[in-house]
Scaffold this motif. Sequence first.
Motif, PDB file in Angstrom:
ATOM      1  N   LEU A 151      46.457  41.422  47.156  1.00 30.94           N
ATOM      2  CA  LEU A 151      46.563  39.963  47.036  1.00 30.94           C
ATOM      3  C   LEU A 151      46.665  39.538  45.578  1.00 30.94           C
ATOM      4  N   GLU A 152      46.018  40.288  44.698  1.00 31.20           N
ATOM      5  CA  GLU A 152      46.051  39.937  43.270  1.00 31.20           C
ATOM      6  C   GLU A 152      47.482  39.972  42.729  1.00 31.20           C
ATOM      7  N   PHE A 206      42.650  34.397  45.590  1.00 25.98           N
ATOM      8  CA  PHE A 206      41.946  34.496  46.871  1.00 25.98           C
ATOM      9  C   PHE A 206      40.482  34.676  46.501  1.00 25.98           C
ATOM     10  N   GLU A 207      39.601  33.866  47.060  1.00 27.08           N
ATOM     11  CA  GLU A 207      38.188  34.060  46.735  1.00 27.08           C
ATOM     12  C   GLU A 207      37.546  35.059  47.684  1.00 27.08           C
ATOM     13  N   LYS A 263      39.814  29.060  50.263  1.00 18.21           N
ATOM     14  CA  LYS A 263      40.014  29.132  48.811  1.00 18.21           C
ATOM     15  C   LYS A 263      41.110  30.119  48.461  1.00 18.21           C
ATOM     16  N   ILE A 264      42.324  29.691  48.774  1.00 19.79           N
ATOM     17  CA  ILE A 264      43.497  30.534  48.576  1.00 19.79           C
ATOM     18  C   ILE A 264      44.532  29.738  47.794  1.00 19.79           C
ATOM     19  N   PRO A 303      36.326  43.438  39.053  1.00 20.53           N
ATOM     20  CA  PRO A 303      36.840  42.922  40.329  1.00 20.53           C
ATOM     21  C   PRO A 303      38.228  42.308  40.190  1.00 20.53           C
ATOM     22  N   SER A 304      39.001  42.387  41.279  1.00 21.14           N
ATOM     23  CA  SER A 304      40.313  41.745  41.305  1.00 21.14           C
ATOM     24  C   SER A 304      40.152  40.258  41.016  1.00 21.14           C
ATOM     25  N   PHE A 305      41.183  39.672  40.455  1.00 24.24           N
ATOM     26  CA  PHE A 305      41.237  38.244  40.110  1.00 24.24           C
ATOM     27  C   PHE A 305      40.367  37.879  38.917  1.00 24.24           C
ATOM     28  N   SER A 306      39.747  38.867  38.215  1.00 24.46           N
ATOM     29  CA  SER A 306      39.018  38.455  37.019  1.00 24.46           C
ATOM     30  C   SER A 306      39.929  38.426  35.793  1.00 24.46           C
ATOM     31  N   PHE A 307      40.988  39.242  35.761  1.00 25.64           N
ATOM     32  CA  PHE A 307      41.947  39.181  34.647  1.00 25.64           C
ATOM     33  C   PHE A 307      42.646  37.825  34.665  1.00 25.64           C
TER      34      PHE A 307
END
Length: 427
Positions: free
Chosen positions: A184-185, A191-192, A207-208, A268-272
Amino acid sequence: MLYHRFFITRHRTTIVISLIASSVFLLATCINNSENKKQTSKADSFRQFAGSEACANCHKDIFDKHIHTEHHLTSRPPLEKNISGSFENGKNVFVFDPVTNVTMEKRDSGFYQVAYQNGKEVRKGRFDIVIGSGRKGQSYLNWLNNRLVQLPITYFTPAGQWSNSPGYYRNRVTFYRPITSRCLECHSTYFEKISDTQRFEDFDRRKIIYGVDCEKCHGPAAAHVAFQTKNPTVKEAKYIVNPGKLPRQRLLDLCALCHGGELTKTKPSFSFQAGDTLSNYFTWNPADPNIANIDVHGNQLGLLSVSKCFTIGSVTCINCHNVHENENNKVEIFSQRCITCHSAGHEKTCKMTAAIGPVITQNCIDCHMPKKSSHAVAVFLQGADVPTPSLMRTHYITIYPEDTKKVMDKLKNASTLMKAKKKDHVK
Ligand code: HEC
Ligand code: HEC
Ligand code: HEC
Ligand code: HEC
Ligand code: HEC
Ligand code: HEC
Ligand code: HEC
């Protein structure tokens, strides 16, 4: 449609890593107006986004063009217009064997993939999320409570057919392949995640943010929108990242988050976020010393970074790509961008210039960035014993004698045709 095998085999280790890392979840917001890195709790991260509709108020030109890009279209809700494949009788069946098939059906509660055995329905899954613009293909995700799985059938655009999802057993219908946050990233803006279990990650369905949208490349922008709205006379931007103003490596890092081949995450994914240093989030080795091992799919940076335009020149992705616009197949526009460097007085010019003649300015691409088969992206079409690969432009920009010959033959045929036509005309 992708043979993203590596995401599955790596799944367990990444879960373990993200469990450890989630306790030290730092959401690093890098804002280029010398804002310090903020530390934000996970619960706040969704609120940092404004959504791309908000940008339309002040950046309408960019917004209007961007909605046609593959980035914007790469993940979407399951509306009929967003699904490339056909639900028409006769075109909606994928046959596994004489007694087993999966049929794509429109029912009252949505679109479904329905597995039949000897004519009896045995299992079904709803299309809940569409992944892929459809230029090459689409895969479909299904919610099981708060978890996502991939549906068994994928749409493969080059063949115009439904196919078995990439990496799936050829003769078995599989409904439960887990979808990871890393998938998903690369295919969405946000995506939360709410929890991890041994095999699955749970997501908050409310939360998408679909698509690789504005805020993926410019960072979450609620603060920018709030500031510029409150201060309409300020013509200078605040609280926003412009990747074009980042140092070269930070710009490349942004594109490499998704176009840098296989990365192993250490956070974790989505932190970058845009502006960050990729190696703080992933262990990363963009270029394999053996060029043949770098796949044309998903590793444009790996291939580009072994090309002379990159090692001797200092080309980045945005010398050639205007990412706000869909410029697919506009080879002449791309060729003009080669010529900004490769022209008299600048870098070396093509040694074939005289042999090719003036048409050379229309297409440098077919000779120097030919389409190659992907090893990673290949699907089994119905009844096939060998997988059909996807063709992609190589980003290893160099000299390809065989492709040159093909192009020269085509040019010769075209000019013979032209001459014949002219003769006809004279008669
Ligand atoms: C209320 C108006 C407003 C809204 C809404 C707005 N912006 Fe801006 N933005 C500006 C202004 C003013 C500037 C500075 C002038 C310029 O560069 O156009 C700017 C500049 C920018 C820049 C360039 C920054 C730089 O340093 O060069 C980016 C990137 C940007 N905005 C992205 C966005 C995104 C993404 C959104 C939606 C999430 C958005 N903006 C919403 C007003 C707005
Ligand atoms: C969050 C992941 C992500 C990031 C970041 C990203 N891309 Fe992409 N990009 C994708 C995906 C996924 C696709 C394929 C979309 C599809 O067809 O469904 C794509 C497609 C493309 C394409 C081909 C289609 C088109 O619209 O022309 C180009 C070119 C491209 N990306 C360039 C870039 C550049 C340059 C950057 C950095 C400035 C970048 N991308 C950043 C994920 C990303
Ligand atoms: C795939 C990454 C990507 C996406 C998605 C993206 N941008 Fe950009 N944007 C860039 C890059 C890279 C630049 C710098 C371009 C340059 O300097 O040549 C840029 C520059 C800008 C600028 C500065 C002015 C300009 O035209 O260069 C604005 C404003 C902007 N983007 C707004 C937006 C908005 C609004 C959206 C969504 C509708 C959006 N961007 C989507 C990568 C992206
Ligand atoms: C490392 C980033 C990355 C991950 C992880 C990833 N993809 Fe992709 N995917 C891409 C990029 C980049 C493209 C398009 C360009 C290319 O193939 O090089 C793409 C293309 C696609 C396409 C074809 C889109 C089109 O029409 O061109 C589909 C479908 C797809 N991916 C599905 C998935 C699914 C499903 C997953 C997770 C199981 C996944 N991808 C994981 C980066 C990624
Ligand atoms: C930012 C400038 C820049 C851009 C844009 C650029 N190049 Fe280059 N390219 C270079 C430089 C510098 C070299 C190395 C020249 C030398 O050997 O001195 C190079 C080398 C090459 C070579 C020789 C490769 C080899 O292995 O011998 C080819 C072919 C080439 N470029 C084609 C292209 C094509 C086609 C495009 C457009 C798709 C392009 N370049 C865009 C700067 C650029
Ligand atoms: C020297 C020019 C040049 C540079 C630099 C460049 N590209 Fe491309 N790229 C192209 C051309 C030309 C195409 C083919 C466009 C077409 O035919 O639609 C392309 C196609 C793509 C595609 C679609 C691949 C496919 O076949 O579907 C993606 C994704 C992409 N580029 C990403 C990137 C990324 C990421 C970077 C930086 C790491 C980058 N490109 C750097 C010229 C370039
Ligand atoms: C018909 C295929 C073909 C086309 C079209 C073509 N090239 Fe070439 N190019 C070649 C071949 C083959 C060579 C190597 C020739 C040799 O070494 O004698 C070459 C060599 C080069 C070189 C290396 C020159 C050097 O001195 O080492 C560059 C740079 C280059 N091309 C750029 C371009 C650009 C830019 C375009 C578009 C304006 C272009 N080429 C169009 C086939 C082509």
